[in-house]
Design an enzyme around this catalytic site. Structure first.
Site, mmCIF file in Angstrom:
data_model
loop_
_atom_site.group_PDB
_atom_site.id
_atom_site.type_symbol
_atom_site.label_atom_id
_atom_site.label_comp_id
_atom_site.label_asym_id
_atom_site.label_seq_id
_atom_site.Cartn_x
_atom_site.Cartn_y
_atom_site.Cartn_z
ATOM 1 N N LYS A 88 13.451 -6.382 -5.559
ATOM 2 C CA LYS A 88 13.451 -5.427 -5.679
ATOM 3 C C LYS A 88 11.923 -4.580 -5.314
ATOM 4 O O LYS A 88 10.772 -5.446 -5.581
ATOM 5 C CB LYS A 88 13.664 -4.883 -6.973
ATOM 6 N N LYS A 114 7.832 -12.535 -17.233
ATOM 7 C CA LYS A 114 6.368 -12.302 -17.311
ATOM 8 C C LYS A 114 5.703 -13.520 -17.898
ATOM 9 O O LYS A 114 4.598 -13.742 -17.397
ATOM 10 C CB LYS A 114 6.238 -11.192 -18.457
ATOM 11 N N LYS A 118 6.599 -2.071 -8.826
ATOM 12 C CA LYS A 118 5.095 -1.491 -9.032
ATOM 13 C C LYS A 118 4.032 -2.862 -8.810
ATOM 14 O O LYS A 118 3.059 -2.759 -8.394
ATOM 15 C CB LYS A 118 4.645 -0.884 -10.287
#
Ligand code: TYM
Length: 329
Positions: free
Chosen positions: A194, A111, A197
């Protein structure tokens, strides 16, 4: 009876990764275990959703849970923010979670790299809140995808640490779970990594057929194998992964053979894959829309869920306060 718990953030609709990594297991597990499945709307605040969207985001994931087959009469379905005991346990656990270990988690480091403009303290303590979610019901098993493995390790660590500090054997150490096998990672359509979202590479349960066709046809591939039985590069392997999830064995065998003898046409594979995905998602999408529009049903599910979840959570919190040393006057 063993307790199962898992959650999904309300930051977007459910995609095939969420379904195959987590929700499919929820549906199977509700038959055999005491199950708690929740919508992680507090976790969703790390992405700063707008107040006018927050409620609808929750409603969407709730409808999708139920449409996938989670049965509110069997499993307890609830919204994280409806259970304030979780937030209190999170606060208590934070006192024994160290900044250094939190900074070292892979998801936090990722992040920091991806969104340096929003490295909030909620992101840093994300695994602590997740631990509180899990241990508030003393869960034994946590069905999750591979990407949550490290967060589960942290939950075990914090549970073990609490037991150690207070010389008790109170919290169960939760185990990640996937039926019959290792945790899985469903790939996206962009060639690497992967399905996620925030990655913009997802196939959603709510997607219309034409959207699914468009996305699948655009999936990254390569020029095709140049010799028989060549190893598959990652983007091609990813397409085969999705094919194995969605299509029947004879379809998979057909394209494997075509790949191995160099006659494969990716366009044909993609067309077949898209149709098989549509076959699966169409009835689910229809159920989602039906449930989403049923105010009365949803409010009943949420009320019952909150009541059952709070009953279990408040018992744990009472015990924890006592173990820590709080006493009434
Ligand atoms: P979230 O919302 O990102 O994802 C929900 C679940 O879907 C799984 N998943 C995948 N599995 C396989 N392949 C993929 N491509 C894929 N993408 C997502 C995730 O592993 C997860 O199981 N922090 C959690 C939510 C959470 C939680 C919890 C989970 C909050 N508290 C307590 C379990 C227990 C999250 O953001 O998941």
């Amino acid at each position: 009876m063993e307790t199962v718990l898992s959650g999904i953030r309300s930051t977007g609709n459910l995609h095939l990764g969420n379904y195959y990594g987590a929700v499919r297991n929820f549906v199977k597990m509700q038959e055999e275990y005491r199950c708690f499945f929740f919508i992680a709307d507090l976790h969703s605040l790390t992405t700063h959703p707008k107040p006018e969207n927050l409620h609808d985001n929750i409603r969407k994931v709730l409808s999708e849970y139920i449409a996938c087959g989670i049965d509110p009469d069997r499993a307890t379905i609830y919204i994280q923010s409806d259970v304030p005991e979780i937030s209190e346990l999170y606060l208590l656990l934070n006192m024994n979670a160290y900044v250094g270990e939190l900074e070292r988690t892979t998801t936090f480091k990722e992040k920091v790299r991806k969104q340096p403009e929003n490295v909030n303290a909620g992101l840093l303590t994300y695994p602590v809140l997740m631990s509180a979610d899990i241990i508030i019901h003393n869960a034994d098993k946590v069905p999750v995808g591979k990407d949550q493995e490290q967060n589960l390790e942290m939950a075990r660590k914090f549970a073990r640490r609490f037991n150690h500090i207070y010389h008790v054997d109170y919290f169960t150490l939760p185990e990640p779970f996937n039926f019959g096998s290792e945790l899985i990672k469903v790939p996206g359509l962009d060639g690497t990594g992967k399905m996620g979202k925030s990655e913009g590479n997802g196939l959603y349960l709510i997607d219309e057929p034409k959207e699914i066709r468009k996305k699948v046809m655009k999936a990254v591939t390569d020029a095709g194998p140049d010799k028989p039985n060549a190893p598959k590069p990652e983007p091609v392997e990813n397409l085969f992964y999705l094919l194995r999830l969605m299509s029947d064995v004879s379809t998979v065998a057909h394209f494997e053979e075509a790949y191995n003898n160099c006659t494969i046409r990716y366009g044909d594979l993609k067309k077949q894959l898209a149709e098989d995905i549509i076959l699966f998602t169409t009835p689910v999408r229809e159920r989602i829309l039906e449930i989403y529009n049923d105010d009365e049903y949803l409010s009943r599910v949420v009320r019952n869920g909150a009541e059952k979840a709070r009953e279990s959570a408040s018992k744990t919190l009472r015990d924890v306060r006592e173990i820590i040393g709080y006493k009434g006057f």
